[in-house]
Every structure is written in C-alpha cells, then in structure tokens.
Design a protein around this motif. Structure first.
Motif, mmCIF file in Angstrom:
data_model
loop_
_atom_site.group_PDB
_atom_site.id
_atom_site.type_symbol
_atom_site.label_atom_id
_atom_site.label_comp_id
_atom_site.label_asym_id
_atom_site.label_seq_id
_atom_site.Cartn_x
_atom_site.Cartn_y
_atom_site.Cartn_z
ATOM 1 N N LEU A 167 22.110 77.502 55.622
ATOM 2 C CA LEU A 167 22.949 76.706 56.521
ATOM 3 C C LEU A 167 22.340 75.314 56.716
ATOM 4 O O LEU A 167 23.021 74.294 56.639
ATOM 5 N N ARG A 168 21.039 75.318 56.928
ATOM 6 C CA ARG A 168 20.358 74.036 57.129
ATOM 7 C C ARG A 168 20.449 73.171 55.869
ATOM 8 O O ARG A 168 20.665 71.964 55.933
ATOM 9 N N PHE A 169 20.316 73.845 54.742
ATOM 10 C CA PHE A 169 20.392 73.173 53.441
ATOM 11 C C PHE A 169 21.773 72.518 53.267
ATOM 12 O O PHE A 169 21.892 71.337 52.911
ATOM 13 N N LEU A 170 22.797 73.284 53.574
ATOM 14 C CA LEU A 170 24.164 72.785 53.409
ATOM 15 C C LEU A 170 24.441 71.661 54.402
ATOM 16 O O LEU A 170 25.152 70.702 54.111
ATOM 17 N N ARG A 171 23.831 71.787 55.563
ATOM 18 C CA ARG A 171 23.991 70.756 56.597
ATOM 19 C C ARG A 171 23.400 69.428 56.093
ATOM 20 O O ARG A 171 24.001 68.375 56.209
ATOM 21 N N GLU A 172 22.203 69.507 55.543
ATOM 22 C CA GLU A 172 21.563 68.296 55.011
ATOM 23 C C GLU A 172 22.439 67.662 53.934
ATOM 24 O O GLU A 172 22.625 66.450 53.891
ATOM 25 N N TRP A 173 22.931 68.511 53.091
ATOM 26 C CA TRP A 173 23.723 68.011 51.958
ATOM 27 C C TRP A 173 25.000 67.339 52.463
ATOM 28 O O TRP A 173 25.323 66.208 52.096
ATOM 29 N N THR A 174 25.750 68.051 53.330
ATOM 30 C CA THR A 174 27.031 67.503 53.777
ATOM 31 C C THR A 174 26.833 66.281 54.673
ATOM 32 O O THR A 174 27.663 65.393 54.712
ATOM 33 N N ASP A 175 25.703 66.245 55.394
ATOM 34 C CA ASP A 175 25.442 65.066 56.233
ATOM 35 C C ASP A 175 25.147 63.835 55.377
ATOM 36 O O ASP A 175 25.583 62.732 55.683
ATOM 37 N N ASN A 176 24.354 64.036 54.346
ATOM 38 C CA ASN A 176 23.870 62.882 53.585
ATOM 39 C C ASN A 176 24.718 62.512 52.380
ATOM 40 O O ASN A 176 24.742 61.348 51.982
ATOM 41 N N PHE A 177 25.377 63.498 51.804
ATOM 42 C CA PHE A 177 26.154 63.224 50.594
ATOM 43 C C PHE A 177 27.529 63.877 50.694
ATOM 44 O O PHE A 177 27.939 64.657 49.822
ATOM 45 N N ALA A 178 28.224 63.550 51.763
ATOM 46 C CA ALA A 178 29.505 64.206 52.045
ATOM 47 C C ALA A 178 30.493 64.054 50.885
ATOM 48 O O ALA A 178 31.250 64.972 50.583
ATOM 49 N N TYR A 179 30.452 62.895 50.218
ATOM 50 C CA TYR A 179 31.474 62.627 49.198
ATOM 51 C C TYR A 179 31.354 63.548 47.982
ATOM 52 O O TYR A 179 32.289 63.667 47.200
ATOM 53 N N ASP A 180 30.179 64.196 47.823
ATOM 54 C CA ASP A 180 30.066 65.167 46.736
ATOM 55 C C ASP A 180 31.140 66.241 46.866
ATOM 56 O O ASP A 180 31.565 66.820 45.873
ATOM 57 N N PHE A 181 31.563 66.480 48.107
ATOM 58 C CA PHE A 181 32.509 67.570 48.338
ATOM 59 C C PHE A 181 33.956 67.117 48.218
ATOM 60 O O PHE A 181 34.875 67.834 48.563
#
Lengths: 533, 212
Positions: A167-181
C-alpha cells in the motif's frame, strides 16, 4: 483524447469507502532530504522466495561496507547467488561506493525496489527507481511482480505485513508519478492490487480509497488542463499586423507589476501540471524508443504533454513581446510598449519568476526587436535591460543565472521557515518571496546533457545508478518549485489574452520591424526586399 | 584562464544528428560517469591555439531544446560561428539543410561563419548522402564542409578549429567588428589595447541583484 481511464477507479473507490482506519504515515514529500543519504538496506527479502529451505533469517546486515564493494544480493532463497548456488552472480550484484549505491544489475535494482513483508525500499531510492527504471524495463512488469509477490505469500501474518508495504509502495508511486496510471494497463494493475489489498488487509480499506480518490483527482486535473489547452488551440500566427487585435496587454493591466503577477499565474498553473516522469519520457523520445503502450493491446499510451505545453508557452511569451512592440509603426507608442515590457521583466525578477523574465528577455533579443536602434536609444530603463540580459549570458555555464537562482531559493526557504514560526505574522504581500519559477529551458538543457553525456549502463552491463541519483536530485528540486501557490489576485481576461492572442510569424515580425525603422545596411535591405515580394 | 579572443559558436541541425555528441567529444566531457552541472563549472567550452594565440571557444548546443525557438534565435545573433550538422545516414536531415540555413542567416549577423558537417562518417555501410553532395551544397551556399564522426572523433577537432581559423582570418581582414559583442567575438581581458573600456568582469554584471 480517448476514453477516460479513470472511470473504473470510481466504482472501486465507492465500494471501499467504509471502514475507519487511520492513514498510514506515507512519506510522499520527503524525498529531498533523503537523496544524499545512502540506502541502508543493501540486502533485502524477496517476496518471490524460492525453496523454503533457503528462507534463512538473514537479518539486515550492517552498514560496514567497504569502499567500492560489490556484493551478491543476499536475497533469501535466491538460487542465483545466495548460499545455495552461485551460478550467475552478476545478475544480482549491486555496487556501493562510500555507502552510496553507484551501479547494479537491473534485476537486483528491481528487487531492491519491490517491498516484501519486512522490507521497504528507501524513499529516495524508490523515487529514483520509479523515475528512471522505465528506460530499461516496462513499468507494467514492476506492478506484475508486486502482484506475484502478494499471491505467493501464504502466511496470514506476513501477508498483512506485505499488504501494508505494498500500500505504501503504491501510495508513493501514485503520489509522485500519477500520470503513469493514465495508461489503461497500468490502471488495471493498480485496481488489481488495490482489490487484493482490501482482501488481505480489510483494515486498509479507507487508505486504499483515499489513494484512489487522490489519484483520480490528479488524473481529472490533467484532463481538465488538457481540455483547456485544446480550447486555447495551437498558437495562432498571423502574417500581417492588420490581422492582430487592436489591444495591447498594457491596455488591460495598468502597471508592469500587475502584468508580472498575471504572468506568474500562468507560469505556476502550467508548471503545476508537469509530471516528473515527463523528463525521462522525453529522453526516450529523443532516442527514438517507442513510448507508446507496450502492453500487447496495441492501445497507444496516453501521452501527457504538460512539459511541451510549458515549453510552448515560453516561445509564445517571447513572440508576444516582439509582436506587441513591432506592431506599432509610431515610435512613441512603440517606445511605451517596449518600456512597459522591460519594466515587467524587472518585476518578474523581483518576484522570482525567472521563466517569464527570460522569455521576455528572449523576445526583446529577437532580431526584429533588437535591431530597432532608434527606439532603444530612447528607452528609459536601458541599463536595467542590460543587467537583466546579462542574467541570460551563457558564460561559465550560466553562472550569473545560477547564482541568482541559488540566492532566490535560499531566500524563499528562509521565508518559509519564518512563516512556520508560531505567531509570526506574515503580511500577504511578503508571501511574494516564496515563489521561485525557474528558467525552465536551463533545467531541460541540464537534464539533456546529463542524459547524453553519461552512459545508462556501465561496460559490465550494470545500470549506472549514479546518473539516476543525479537525475532524481534535479527532478526533486523541480517538484518543490512547482508546488508554489500564486499569491496574487487573478485577472482572467489578462490570463486568457496572454495565452490566446494572435502572434506575428517570423517573417511578419521582420517586415513590421523594417517598416518601423528602415533597413540600414546591405543584408537588411536585401532581407526587406525578399520579404516584400 | 586568459585568452586573446573568445568566439561564440552555435550548433544546429535536426534532432538526432549527433550535435551534443560532437560537442561532448570536442570538450572532452564524453563518457564521464556523471556530469556535475553546478555553478561555475565550465561546460561546452574549450581553449585552442591559433597563430600562437589562445582562443576560447564557447559552444552553444541547441540539442534537446528544440522547443525553445525564441532562445535559439536570440543566441544566433551573438554567434560568430555556426556548425550546421546533418546525418549522412539519414537523407531527410540533409534535405532540411536549406531551412536551417535560411533560419540561421535570417537571425544571425551576416558575417557568421557557417561550417557544414556531415556526421556519423563511421557508419559508411548505412550512408545515404554522398560526400560529393555535401561538398556541392557547401559550395553553392558558401560554407566550409567536413565529414566527421563524433563516435570515433574523426575530424571533430578539425571541424571546430577550422571554423575558428576562418573567423580569425576574418578578424585579421577587418571584416568582424570585434568591439561589438553581438558579433559573437570578445577580446580577452589583457588583449584589448584598442578598447580599454572593455571590462574583464562584464559577464558577471548580472549577479549583483536588483537593477535600476
């Protein structure tokens, strides 16, 4: 624009809003200070552990690393280089110099980034990894491995520990590189993971839902921004002064200070939408690597173009300045406009809006404006312009600008500290000092040379991670800048005018300039003649 | 470091023709593990010697910044030399030369020395543009011409130095007004008997903070 990739999230988000658990302290914004510190966990525990007999409890070994040490990954159960077998040690090696990771095999780097029940990568490492790993491996793969790790974990207690970390990992990712999604396959994997998370750890329902809401908000914001850009249309260049609007920007704002304020609004708005990963995607484009979706579905990757839009704005502002000056055949009026823009540049300098300052400078330096000697000779603030122009000098790798920027950053940090002192009253106008809008061109240029001048991989095939620390450092600094809030009152009409008014083409500008002040040498005369044809 | 003259160059041409590689090869910065771009680190510059005189070349590369058209154009004006680069393995980069040349001529001072460079000469097997075609184009437009390889370093030194020689000759002939910095030439601090008012610290004036 294609279908909204965000809709599937909505249904998930709404189905997971129940549950009352506190948000875990994820550390989205703390990358900055950590960048210099070395990764502490050189060893880690892999979720996709091999034969259970190999799962020895090797605790995180200490930091007593030698200079330039090169070691196997020590992944428990790793059959490649663990105690069980040492067949292909290269594949799992990471190299440290003075406790800082300098290079590593791609496989080892990926493993180092993926969380396990009792391991979570350092924030700084994770940021640099997510920023740059796309150069080497598809991002989807990383998420697929996370899912695999979750599936493989059978122990209930460890599963919930892993879920926390994922969860923390996904949080970091979506916070910092949201456009990847924005890419559908990535969003599908994200949804897949969130569903598993809620199953494994029902207690995290609320956090998962918050993560989805935040991600959705970011994706909606960028789509709204792109709709706005579409409405603005591509820059409209016209061939003659007659096709321009009669208004000047100085008819709309009375003072250069107010114009500088509106320019700062445009800068910060456009800056805020740029995703950190857009810089790395630009490298891939330069190399001719396809940045379209590689998920087998053939669907093109939704390309975020906030960086390009911001670069276009710079050119637009320069040409707006030149257009507004050259369109006046009467010297007196031309002089008024020229003076107004020089003073606006100075105000931008005072605010810390270096990007507008440089765009105005560039506009004033374009040949059609720069050649108007008679007009320039009457400018009130010509000394001021010389000082501002020296900021643009490339001497010693833009030393004067870099020094000025460093001073502005320092000043803004001090101001921020002062503002946090309880009871310290900050008058609204003092908040001007917080803003730093960097000269974007130089950031792009620095990153370009970092990219072309340093190899991605070392001769032994290792990923040159030093390069990516450096990249992450520059991008992190950029992220801090783009979060500034513009404190000035907004004038929507002016903001729209600045972004949509028609501009003169290069030839039309040159022609208008010659009609303002006749050509005074051979080449100019020839140029004029060719334009009039 | 003291120099007799400083010449400003600009490198132009299509994306991917190897502009940055030429620069990095010439300035010896290629294949360093990591570049440090901190304050004051000289980048894109190198000293050469012509006719016993130290000449500093300050090279401005447009690669990776193609979107910043207004910046490129404002730097054209202050350049004494331009390296116009195409890729001998990609015909279209050669076909675009006319556009580049027009752009350069329109925005630069008329004395700017332009060198035409056919890069990637190491890739002979993939060659799409004959050397003779490059020579003919250069001849027609009054440019100097050379084929280089930024990879093997073949002719890279020569390209930068020959351009400098041409500029130097023009100075000797009195074609360039060396006291007008807009021409992309600066006389070194200790070498300006004709114009003692040229401040050696001129380039640093911008740091002083406020203006007016």
């Amino acid at each position: 624009m294609g279908g909204r990739c965000s809709s599937p999230t909505l249904s998930i988000a709404s189905s997971t809003t129940s549950g009352g658990f506190k948000k875990s302290p994820h550390q989205g914004g703390c990358m900055r200070d950590n960048l210099a510190s070395p990764p502490h966990h050189a060893h880690h525990y892999s979720g996709d552990a091999g034969p259970s007999g190999c799962q020895s409890q090797a605790g995180p070994s200490g930091m007593q690393l030698k200079r330039s040490s090169s070691r196997p990954c020590n992944v428990p159960g790793c059959t490649q280089c663990g105690p069980c077998a040492r067949q292909r040690p290269q594949e799992h090696t990471m190299v440290y110099r003075e406790d800082t990771l300098v290079s590593g095999a791609l496989e080892a780097l990926i493993r180092h980034a993926i969380p396990t029940p009792d391991y979570f990568p350092e924030d700084a490492y994770l940021f640099a990894f997510l920023l740059c790993s796309r150069l080497f491996a598809p991002l989807n793969d990383v998420l697929v491995r996370v899912i695999r790790a979750m599936d493989r974990c059978k122990d209930e207690r460890r599963s919930s520990m892993l879920a926390r970390n994922v969860l923390r990992f996904l949080r970091e990712w979506t916070d910092n590189f949201a456009y990847d999604f924005r890419e559908e396959s990535m969003m599908a994997l994200c949804i897949d993971i969130t569903q598993r998370l809620v199953e494994l750890l029902p207690a995290c329902r609320r956090e998962v839902s918050e993560l989805q809401t935040d991600l959705l908000a970011k994706l909606t914001a960028v789509e709204t921004y792109e709709e706005f850009l579409n409405r603005c249309g591509s820059v409209r260049y016209v061939e003659s002064v007659e096709e321009l609007t009669a208004t000047d920007v100085m008819d709309m704002v009375r003072t250069p200070t107010k114009l500088a304020h509106q320019l700062t609004h445009v800068e910060l708005e456009r800056l805020s939408h740029i995703g950190a990963e857009e810089f790395v995607l630009a490298f891939m484009k330069e190399r001719g690597v396809s940045t379209t979706g590689d998920d087998g579905s053939g669907a093109p990757l939704k390309k975020t173009r906030s960086k390009e839009a911001y670069e276009d704005w710079f050119t637009r502002l320069s040409y707006l300045v030149a257009t507004e000056i050259c369109k006046h055949p009467k010297k007196k009026q031309r002089l008024r406009v020229l003076d107004f823009w020089v003073q606006t540049a100075r105000e931008c300098y005072n605010i810390g809006n270096f990007n507008s300052l440089m765009a105005i400078n560039a506009g004033l330096s374009l040949a059609p404006v720069a050649r108007l000697k008679k007009t320039w000779s009457k400018v009130h603030c010509v000394k001021c312009f010389t000082v501002l122009q020296n900021l643009m000098s490339m001497s010693d790798n833009y030393k004067s600008y870099r020094t000025t920027l460093a001073a502005a950053v320092k000043r803004s940090k001090q101001q921020n500290v002062a503002a946090q002192v309880p009871g310290a009253h900050q008058p609204p106008e003092a908040s001007n000092d917080y803003i730093v809008v960097p000269f974007f061109y130089l950031l792009v240029k620095d990153l370009h040379f970092l990219n072309v001048g340093c190899a991605d991989r070392l001769p032994n095939g290792h990923v040159n991670f030093e390069k990516f620390w450096q990249l992450a450092k520059q991008v992190t600094e950029f992220i801090a800048w783009k979060q500034a809030v513009c404190p000035f009152p907004k004038n929507t009409d002016v903001i729209m005018y600045l972004q949509t008014s028609p501009l003169l083409t290069d030839n039309a500008l040159a022609l208008a300039s010659f009609e303002c002040e006749a050509p005074d040498n051979g080449p100019e005369k020839e140029h004029y003649k060719s334009l009039k044809k | 470091m003291s120099y007799a003259y400083l010449f400003k160059y600009i490198i132009i041409g299509d994306t991917g023709v190897g502009k940055s590689c030429l620069l990095l090869q010439f300035t010896d910065k290629r294949f360093q593990p990591v570049h440090d771009l901190t304050i004051g680190v000289e980048f894109g510059a190198r000293m050469i010697t012509i006719d016993g005189k130290q000449i500093k070349l300050q090279i401005w590369d447009t690669a990776g910044q193609e979107a910043f058209r207004s910046i490129t154009r404002s730097y054209y004006r202050g350049a004494a030399g331009a390296l116009l680069v195409y890729d001998i393995t990609r015909r279209e980069t050669f076909n675009h030369l006319t556009t580049w040349l027009e752009d350069a001529r329109q925005h630069s001072n008329s004395n700017m020395v332009i060198m035409l460079i056919g890069n990637k000469s190491d890739l002979e097997s993939r060659r799409e543009v004959k050397k003779e075609e490059g020579e003919a184009f250069a001849h027609e437009h009054g440019l100097i011409f050379m084929e280089t390889s930024a990879k093997t370093a073949a002719n890279v030194e020569e390209a930068f130095i020959n351009t400098a020689k041409e500029i130097y000759e023009k100075i000797q002939e009195g074609v360039f007004d060396i006291n007008n910095e807009a021409n992309g030439i600066k006389v070194g601090p200790q070498h300006s008997p004709t114009n003692p008012s040229l401040s050696p610290n001129g380039q640093d004036r911008g740091q002083g903070g406020g203006c007016c």
